[in-house]
Design a protein around this motif. Structure first.
Motif, PDB file in Angstrom:
ATOM      1  N   THR A  89      12.740   7.349  -4.281  1.00 35.93           N
ATOM      2  CA  THR A  89      10.395   8.059  -4.894  1.00 35.93           C
ATOM      3  C   THR A  89       9.192   7.072  -3.703  1.00 35.93           C
ATOM      4  O   THR A  89       8.872   7.266  -3.616  1.00 35.93           O
ATOM      5  CB  THR A  89      10.032   8.406  -5.603  1.00 35.93           C
ATOM      6  OG1 THR A  89      10.844   9.548  -5.859  1.00 35.93           O
ATOM      7  CG2 THR A  89       8.140   9.480  -5.858  1.00 35.93           C
ATOM      8  N   ASN A  90       9.561   5.894  -4.443  1.00 40.27           N
ATOM      9  CA  ASN A  90       8.756   4.339  -4.535  1.00 40.27           C
ATOM     10  C   ASN A  90       8.552   4.449  -3.213  1.00 40.27           C
ATOM     11  O   ASN A  90       8.077   3.786  -2.030  1.00 40.27           O
ATOM     12  CB  ASN A  90       9.773   3.637  -5.404  1.00 40.27           C
ATOM     13  CG  ASN A  90       8.569   2.135  -5.342  1.00 40.27           C
ATOM     14  OD1 ASN A  90       7.109   2.254  -4.798  1.00 40.27           O
ATOM     15  ND2 ASN A  90       9.053   1.215  -5.514  1.00 40.27           N
ATOM     16  N   LEU A  91       9.801   4.021  -2.413  1.00 37.31           N
ATOM     17  CA  LEU A  91      10.055   3.560  -1.364  1.00 37.31           C
ATOM     18  C   LEU A  91       9.685   4.715   0.171  1.00 37.31           C
ATOM     19  O   LEU A  91       9.119   4.744   1.075  1.00 37.31           O
ATOM     20  CB  LEU A  91      11.526   3.075  -0.656  1.00 37.31           C
ATOM     21  CG  LEU A  91      12.206   2.257  -1.579  1.00 37.31           C
ATOM     22  CD1 LEU A  91      14.053   1.882  -0.856  1.00 37.31           C
ATOM     23  CD2 LEU A  91      11.416   0.793  -0.844  1.00 37.31           C
ATOM     24  N   PHE A  92       9.918   6.393  -0.549  1.00 37.92           N
ATOM     25  CA  PHE A  92       9.271   6.998   0.760  1.00 37.92           C
ATOM     26  C   PHE A  92       7.899   6.679   0.851  1.00 37.92           C
ATOM     27  O   PHE A  92       7.492   6.524   1.426  1.00 37.92           O
ATOM     28  CB  PHE A  92       9.698   8.781   0.564  1.00 37.92           C
ATOM     29  CG  PHE A  92       8.897   9.608   0.779  1.00 37.92           C
ATOM     30  CD1 PHE A  92       9.990  10.086   1.606  1.00 37.92           C
ATOM     31  CD2 PHE A  92       8.555   9.690   0.719  1.00 37.92           C
ATOM     32  CE1 PHE A  92       9.707  10.939   2.393  1.00 37.92           C
ATOM     33  CE2 PHE A  92       7.642  10.975   1.171  1.00 37.92           C
ATOM     34  CZ  PHE A  92       8.336  11.399   2.024  1.00 37.92           C
ATOM     35  N   TYR A  93       7.140   6.476  -0.677  1.00 36.53           N
ATOM     36  CA  TYR A  93       5.139   6.763  -0.619  1.00 36.53           C
ATOM     37  C   TYR A  93       5.202   4.848   0.321  1.00 36.53           C
ATOM     38  O   TYR A  93       3.902   4.988   0.634  1.00 36.53           O
ATOM     39  CB  TYR A  93       4.802   6.516  -1.927  1.00 36.53           C
ATOM     40  CG  TYR A  93       5.350   7.471  -2.541  1.00 36.53           C
ATOM     41  CD1 TYR A  93       4.826   8.950  -2.062  1.00 36.53           C
ATOM     42  CD2 TYR A  93       5.372   8.496  -3.639  1.00 36.53           C
ATOM     43  CE1 TYR A  93       4.575  10.423  -1.866  1.00 36.53           C
ATOM     44  CE2 TYR A  93       5.890   9.646  -4.248  1.00 36.53           C
ATOM     45  CZ  TYR A  93       5.352  10.875  -3.704  1.00 36.53           C
ATOM     46  OH  TYR A  93       5.164  11.531  -4.215  1.00 36.53           O
ATOM     47  N   ARG A  94       5.929   4.357  -0.347  1.00 34.90           N
ATOM     48  CA  ARG A  94       5.789   3.020   0.411  1.00 34.90           C
ATOM     49  C   ARG A  94       5.616   3.361   2.428  1.00 34.90           C
ATOM     50  O   ARG A  94       4.824   2.601   2.809  1.00 34.90           O
ATOM     51  CB  ARG A  94       6.466   1.587  -0.273  1.00 34.90           C
ATOM     52  CG  ARG A  94       6.138   0.706   1.029  1.00 34.90           C
ATOM     53  CD  ARG A  94       7.619  -0.543  -0.066  1.00 34.90           C
ATOM     54  NE  ARG A  94       8.058  -0.735   0.923  1.00 34.90           N
ATOM     55  CZ  ARG A  94       8.669  -1.772   0.498  1.00 34.90           C
ATOM     56  NH1 ARG A  94       8.839  -3.015   0.039  1.00 34.90           N
ATOM     57  NH2 ARG A  94       9.534  -1.923   0.704  1.00 34.90           N
ATOM     58  N   ALA A  95       6.879   3.759   3.093  1.00 35.71           N
ATOM     59  CA  ALA A  95       6.680   3.739   4.229  1.00 35.71           C
ATOM     60  C   ALA A  95       5.481   5.475   4.279  1.00 35.71           C
ATOM     61  O   ALA A  95       4.908   5.195   5.563  1.00 35.71           O
ATOM     62  CB  ALA A  95       8.263   4.769   4.459  1.00 35.71           C
ATOM     63  N   ALA A  96       5.510   5.812   3.627  1.00 31.45           N
ATOM     64  CA  ALA A  96       4.639   7.140   3.924  1.00 31.45           C
ATOM     65  C   ALA A  96       2.806   6.614   4.228  1.00 31.45           C
ATOM     66  O   ALA A  96       1.757   6.232   4.681  1.00 31.45           O
ATOM     67  CB  ALA A  96       3.589   8.007   2.581  1.00 31.45           C
ATOM     68  N   ILE A  97       2.556   4.794   3.369  1.00 33.92           N
ATOM     69  CA  ILE A  97       1.026   4.433   3.062  1.00 33.92           C
ATOM     70  C   ILE A  97       1.281   3.731   4.531  1.00 33.92           C
ATOM     71  O   ILE A  97       0.410   3.490   5.344  1.00 33.92           O
ATOM     72  CB  ILE A  97       1.533   3.129   2.009  1.00 33.92           C
ATOM     73  CG1 ILE A  97       1.403   3.814   1.198  1.00 33.92           C
ATOM     74  CG2 ILE A  97       0.483   2.520   2.745  1.00 33.92           C
ATOM     75  CD1 ILE A  97       1.405   3.107  -0.420  1.00 33.92           C
ATOM     76  N   TYR A  98       2.433   2.817   5.083  1.00 38.30           N
ATOM     77  CA  TYR A  98       2.239   2.226   6.156  1.00 38.30           C
ATOM     78  C   TYR A  98       2.391   2.978   6.948  1.00 38.30           C
ATOM     79  O   TYR A  98       2.161   2.577   8.192  1.00 38.30           O
ATOM     80  CB  TYR A  98       4.066   1.280   6.197  1.00 38.30           C
ATOM     81  CG  TYR A  98       3.896  -0.095   6.225  1.00 38.30           C
ATOM     82  CD1 TYR A  98       2.229  -1.000   5.760  1.00 38.30           C
ATOM     83  CD2 TYR A  98       5.390  -0.371   4.611  1.00 38.30           C
ATOM     84  CE1 TYR A  98       2.777  -1.840   4.619  1.00 38.30           C
ATOM     85  CE2 TYR A  98       5.151  -0.977   3.506  1.00 38.30           C
ATOM     86  CZ  TYR A  98       4.115  -2.071   3.754  1.00 38.30           C
ATOM     87  OH  TYR A  98       4.344  -3.033   3.263  1.00 38.30           O
ATOM     88  N   LYS A  99       2.931   4.052   7.387  1.00 41.07           N
ATOM     89  CA  LYS A  99       2.645   5.520   8.328  1.00 41.07           C
ATOM     90  C   LYS A  99       1.241   5.662   8.887  1.00 41.07           C
ATOM     91  O   LYS A  99       0.817   5.172   9.285  1.00 41.07           O
ATOM     92  CB  LYS A  99       3.464   6.648   8.366  1.00 41.07           C
ATOM     93  CG  LYS A  99       3.302   7.440   8.866  1.00 41.07           C
ATOM     94  CD  LYS A  99       4.491   8.665   9.332  1.00 41.07           C
ATOM     95  CE  LYS A  99       5.043   9.161  10.306  1.00 41.07           C
ATOM     96  NZ  LYS A  99       5.784  10.443   9.835  1.00 41.07           N
ATOM     97  N   GLU A 100       0.397   5.725   7.414  1.00 39.47           N
ATOM     98  CA  GLU A 100      -1.078   5.746   7.489  1.00 39.47           C
ATOM     99  C   GLU A 100      -1.905   5.228   8.075  1.00 39.47           C
ATOM    100  O   GLU A 100      -2.537   4.730   8.757  1.00 39.47           O
ATOM    101  CB  GLU A 100      -1.228   6.682   6.085  1.00 39.47           C
ATOM    102  CG  GLU A 100      -0.560   8.406   5.658  1.00 39.47           C
ATOM    103  CD  GLU A 100      -1.718   9.010   5.054  1.00 39.47           C
ATOM    104  OE1 GLU A 100      -2.844   8.729   5.109  1.00 39.47           O
ATOM    105  OE2 GLU A 100      -1.272  10.119   4.283  1.00 39.47           O
ATOM    106  N   VAL A 101      -1.126   4.036   7.113  1.00 36.77           N
ATOM    107  CA  VAL A 101      -2.254   2.563   7.915  1.00 36.77           C
ATOM    108  C   VAL A 101      -1.728   2.345   9.231  1.00 36.77           C
ATOM    109  O   VAL A 101      -3.094   2.117  10.283  1.00 36.77           O
ATOM    110  CB  VAL A 101      -1.412   1.409   7.482  1.00 36.77           C
ATOM    111  CG1 VAL A 101      -1.582   0.031   7.498  1.00 36.77           C
ATOM    112  CG2 VAL A 101      -1.692   1.458   5.905  1.00 36.77           C
ATOM    113  N   TYR A 102      -1.131   2.643   9.803  1.00 36.42           N
ATOM    114  CA  TYR A 102      -0.681   2.838  11.459  1.00 36.42           C
ATOM    115  C   TYR A 102      -1.245   4.086  11.746  1.00 36.42           C
ATOM    116  O   TYR A 102      -2.329   3.254  13.169  1.00 36.42           O
ATOM    117  CB  TYR A 102       1.203   2.871  11.644  1.00 36.42           C
ATOM    118  CG  TYR A 102       1.461   3.004  13.172  1.00 36.42           C
ATOM    119  CD1 TYR A 102       1.397   1.788  13.781  1.00 36.42           C
ATOM    120  CD2 TYR A 102       2.099   3.943  13.854  1.00 36.42           C
ATOM    121  CE1 TYR A 102       1.593   1.489  15.351  1.00 36.42           C
ATOM    122  CE2 TYR A 102       1.940   4.261  14.893  1.00 36.42           C
ATOM    123  CZ  TYR A 102       1.674   2.827  15.725  1.00 36.42           C
ATOM    124  OH  TYR A 102       2.175   3.100  17.396  1.00 36.42           O
TER     125      TYR A 102
END
Length: 434
Positions: free
Chosen positions: A141-154
């Motif tokens: 869950t933590n890594l999924f949300y971190r990937a979501a953060i980077y995706k929205e930052v992108y």
């Protein structure tokens, strides 16, 4: 020929379906489920549990009678003992066969206590697996949300590049029309290049986050096309639990420690059985065949019938002095039980402490989300106003770019705050809503 065409068409359809599945964006639930099903550590723990179950059956079998068959063939040369138990100078050979059975009647409750100890070991293994699943689910869950953060930052970086591209076209038109100096165009081109660099860095962070997430999920295929769907984050207005108490007995790591202590209690009783006597019931049936040279020997079947013998016995084994081995083992187990009691208390204290910290972190994250959203709204309005003034030539390009950068930073902070709140809410549910 038609069959070959159908086969080729079938392969094309299957390949197309596999490609679509590989490009499908994964949700949080799918990632967690896939990780739980393919985690190697969980598979190893399941194997260890299966071994304990097999060992439990082996311990139960200690109550069954032991049966063995013995057979021997002896050759005597020269002086030997005949069947009348008299030595003679004669060669002979002897065949002996017997069947022995022994049934344990009382073993000092060692088997019973060993079975109960093994049951506790199985339950410890089950709780350890449950704790491992919880930890794995939270990590994914933590890594999924971190990937979501980077995706929205992108995504934000792409939007910033588009805004800069629009401003670059306007600046080029103004320079060509003689309404602005060429330096304005050069500054906008430099900013456009910086935005491209930001996109490359954001894409690199996103790729690394997705690879790390796939690694935790133990995904070995289609990693290059693996992607996550932008999750819907719950509202930041969350009603928290009024009390600070948690039900510690619902946590598998605590139950595992408690079952381990209970298992130690049965191990203590099993060790204490070394003081008790052991009683067993046994029996044997057998026969023999004698063959002596230079003599008339009875047939094999007749000798087996005539020489048959059987008996039943009860054996009693009483331990008198075992060099204090049992006493020393009891002291060791008792000391381990004391240490395990302290460990249980330590786990309870840790769970309470972590629960309090996550509750405080969740309150702080709620406030950060509110503040971050307000910051985005303020910087959006400031950037809109700065764009109007820049278009009218009332502010410099540097002031306009500064407003644009502040907006991008506030958007990134808002995205990070949003997904940090989502993760901390998941951890909060783990502690308070189990």
């Amino acid at each position: 020929m038609n069959r070959e065409r159908l086969h080729i068409l079938f392969l094309i359809v299957v390949t197309g379906c596999m490609t679509l599945n590989a490009q499908e964006k994964w949700t949080l639930e799918q990632c967690v489920q896939y990780g739980l099903e393919n985690n190697l550590t969980l598979m190893q723990m399941q194997g260890e549990k299966d071994q304990l179950l097999v060992r439990q059956g082996a311990i139960r079998n200690n109550r069954l009678p032991g049966v063995e068959m013995n057979a021997s063939q002896r050759f005597n040369f020269g002086r030997s003992l005949n069947r009348e138990n008299v030595y003679e100078d004669i060669n002979s050979y002897t065949t002996v066969m017997e069947l022995n059975v022994e049934l344990p009647l009382f073993d000092g409750f060692q088997t019973r206590n060993a079975i109960r100890e093994n049951k506790m070991e199985v339950r410890v293994s089950e709780e350890d697996m449950a704790a491992q699943k919880d930890e794995l689910a939270l990590n994914i869950t933590n890594l999924f949300y971190r990937a979501a953060i980077y995706k929205e930052v992108y995504k934000i970086a792409l939007e910033q590049k588009k805004l800069t591209g629009d401003q670059l076209q306007q600046s080029k038109s103004r320079v060509e029309a003689g309404m602005a100096p060429k330096g304005l165009l050069l500054d906008m081109e430099a900013q456009y290049a910086e935005d491209e660099l930001t996109i490359v860095e954001a894409k690199g962070n996103l790729d690394r986050a997705l690879i790390e997430l796939a690694q935790w999920m133990n995904m070995t295929e289609s990693v290059e096309t693996f992607d996550v769907a932008i999750p819907s984050v719950p509202d930041n207005r969350i009603a928290l639990s009024a009390g600070n108490e948690i039900h510690t007995d619902r946590f598998p790591q605590l139950r595992s420690a408690q079952f381990l202590l209970e298992g130690m209690g049965w191990a203590y009783r099993k060790t204490r059985s070394g003081y008790f006597p052991i009683v067993s019931l046994g029996g044997s049936i057998g026969s023999s065949y004698y063959n002596q040279s230079d003599m008339q020997n009875s047939p094999f079947s007749r000798q087996l019938k005539n020489n048959r013998q059987s008996y039943i016995y009860i054996a009693l084994r009483v331990p008198l002095f075992d060099k204090f081995v049992t006493r020393s083992n009891l002291r060791i187990v008792k000391a381990e039980m004391g240490n395990q009691s302290f460990k249980i208390k330590e786990i309870e204290n840790t769970l309470h402490s972590e629960a309090l910290k996550i509750k405080a972190d969740l309150i702080n994250s709620q406030q950060k989300v509110v503040t971050a959203n307000q910051s985005v709204a303020a910087h959006s309005e400031a950037f809109r106003f700065a764009t109007e003034k820049f278009s009218a030539g009332k502010i410099s390009v540097y002031e306009h770019l500064q407003a644009k950068q502040k907006l991008a930073n506030s958007q990134s902070q808002a995205v990070q705050a949003k997904y940090e709140l989502a993760y901390k809410l998941a951890v909060y549910d783990y502690y308070y809503n189990r």
